[in-house]
Enzyme design. Structure first.
Site, PDB file in Angstrom:
ATOM      1  N   SER A  37       0.836  -1.204   0.000  1.00 10.17           N
ATOM      2  CA  SER A  37       0.000   0.000   0.000  1.00 10.17           C
ATOM      3  C   SER A  37       0.867   1.249   0.000  1.00 10.17           C
ATOM      4  CB  SER A  37      -0.870   0.037   1.256  1.00 10.17           C
ATOM      5  OG  SER A  37      -1.587  -1.155   1.411  1.00 10.17           O
TER       6      SER A  37
HETATM    7  N1  SAH Z   1       0.061  -4.428   4.339  1.00  3.49           N
HETATM    8  C1  SAH Z   1       0.729  -5.096   3.248  1.00  3.49           C
HETATM    9  C2  SAH Z   1      -0.067  -5.058   1.980  1.00  3.49           C
HETATM   10  C3  SAH Z   1      -0.891  -6.247   1.890  1.00  3.49           C
HETATM   11  S1  SAH Z   1      -1.624  -6.596   0.335  1.00  3.49           S
HETATM   12  C4  SAH Z   1       2.107  -4.540   3.039  1.00  3.49           C
HETATM   13  O1  SAH Z   1       2.578  -3.815   3.908  1.00  3.49           O
HETATM   14  O2  SAH Z   1       2.728  -4.862   2.035  1.00  3.49           O
HETATM   15  C5  SAH Z   1      -2.767  -7.803   0.908  1.00  3.49           C
HETATM   16  C6  SAH Z   1      -2.185  -9.165   1.155  1.00  3.49           C
HETATM   17  O3  SAH Z   1      -3.241  -9.952   1.702  1.00  3.49           O
HETATM   18  C7  SAH Z   1      -1.715  -9.894  -0.086  1.00  3.49           C
HETATM   19  O4  SAH Z   1      -0.380 -10.281   0.075  1.00  3.49           O
HETATM   20  C8  SAH Z   1      -2.631 -11.115  -0.170  1.00  3.49           C
HETATM   21  O5  SAH Z   1      -1.978 -12.273  -0.663  1.00  3.49           O
HETATM   22  C9  SAH Z   1      -3.050 -11.281   1.266  1.00  3.49           C
HETATM   23  N2  SAH Z   1      -4.285 -12.028   1.508  1.00  3.49           N
HETATM   24  C10 SAH Z   1      -5.436 -12.001   0.800  1.00  3.49           C
HETATM   25  N3  SAH Z   1      -6.339 -12.819   1.376  1.00  3.49           N
HETATM   26  C11 SAH Z   1      -5.746 -13.374   2.470  1.00  3.49           C
HETATM   27  C12 SAH Z   1      -6.175 -14.294   3.480  1.00  3.49           C
HETATM   28  N4  SAH Z   1      -7.406 -14.838   3.498  1.00  3.49           N
HETATM   29  N5  SAH Z   1      -5.292 -14.629   4.445  1.00  3.49           N
HETATM   30  C13 SAH Z   1      -4.048 -14.116   4.462  1.00  3.49           C
HETATM   31  N6  SAH Z   1      -3.587 -13.240   3.535  1.00  3.49           N
HETATM   32  C14 SAH Z   1      -4.437 -12.871   2.555  1.00  3.49           C
END
Ligand code: SAH
Length: 238
Positions: free
Chosen positions: A67
């Site tokens: 993000s």
């Molecule tokens: N805060 C993060 C950005 C996350 S993007 C950063 O600092 O980079 C969102 C992430 O959530 C992705 O990597 C995706 O693979 C993960 N995601 C999506 N659904 C999920 C679930 N059910 N359990 C765990 N991770 C999940």
């Protein structure tokens, strides 16, 4: 010497990022300090590292994004952390937000469904010196019961509603932050638990990748089994 020079360059970028966040209205000093101390470039693919301190979202592989810093800053400030909390993050992604959290709370548990991203996040966190973070692989829409309850839960992926297990695993007085909505339109919502009552407040418009899982949405493009098939050259040294 070279390593020292490079480290200094990034320190300058970090200071400017903190200044920009302050100008954009972030006033929580602990949050600003965490941005000043966290090397964002370690959580960005090698090929994009030059852009590591721009206030933009960037691709991190597997169709996921880190993000923009302002989004992380708004989320972390909204949790009003005091330093003693045990926090669950759902959606580790790059690991950057977990690294920021490591400066703000006592203990961080973070869950990522894609093994490849979890592995890279672990490496970035180790290089950043974040020792109070545990990276777990699994479906974070189920939470992580063994370490519950959590004083704060931050969900970094969007779904139409808050997964019930996450509400159950929130401590009394705890705060949960999550983007609610579909791919086109989402709102960042803060939920505060008081006993069995959950009070929710809408904070701002948001734009996150989908929460894929039992209590999230289904996504045929990134099934769990497909995780290790394609190497991602841009990430080789993270
Ligand atoms: N805060 C993060 C950005 C996350 S993007 C950063 O600092 O980079 C969102 C992430 O959530 C992705 O990597 C995706 O693979 C993960 N995601 C999506 N659904 C999920 C679930 N059910 N359990 C765990 N991770 C999940």
């Amino acid at each position: 010497m070279e390593a020292g020079r490079i480290a200094d360059t990034y320190a300058g970028y970090r200071a400017r990022l903190v200044e920009r966040l302050r100008e954009q209205g972030i006033g929580d000093l602990a949050v600003l300090r965490a941005f000043g101390e966290t090397p964002r470039h370690l959580f960005i693919p090698e090929a994009l590292r030059e852009r590591g301190y721009e206030d933009t979202a960037l691709p991190i592989g597997r169709g996921q994004t880190i993000s923009r810093p302002l989004t992380h800053a708004i989320s972390l400030a909204a949790l009003s952390l005091r330093g003693r909390e045990r926090v669950l993050e759902v959606g580790t992604g790059s690991g950057y937000q977990a690294a920021l959290l490591s400066h703000l709370v006592a203990q961080v548990f973070t869950i990522e469904r894609l093994t490849q991203l979890a592995d890279r996040a672990r490496e970035g966190l180790a290089r950043a010196g974040a020792r109070n973070v545990t990276v777990l692989v699994g479906d974070g829409s189920l939470g992580w019961r063994p370490y519950a309850p959590y004083d704060a839960i931050v969900v970094s992926a969007a779904a139409p509603s808050v997964p019930r297990p996450l509400l159950d695993q929130l401590a009394d007085g705890g705060r949960l932050l999550m983007p609610l909505g579909d791919r086109e339109s989402q709102e960042l919502v803060r939920i505060t638990r008081r006993g069995s009552a959950f009070n929710d407040e809408r904070l701002s418009a948001a734009s996150f990748v989908p929460l894929v899982g039992r209590h999230g949405v289904s996504d045929v493009r990134y099934p769990m089994s497909d995780v290790r098939e394609t190497p991602d050259p841009g990430h080789s040294d993270i």
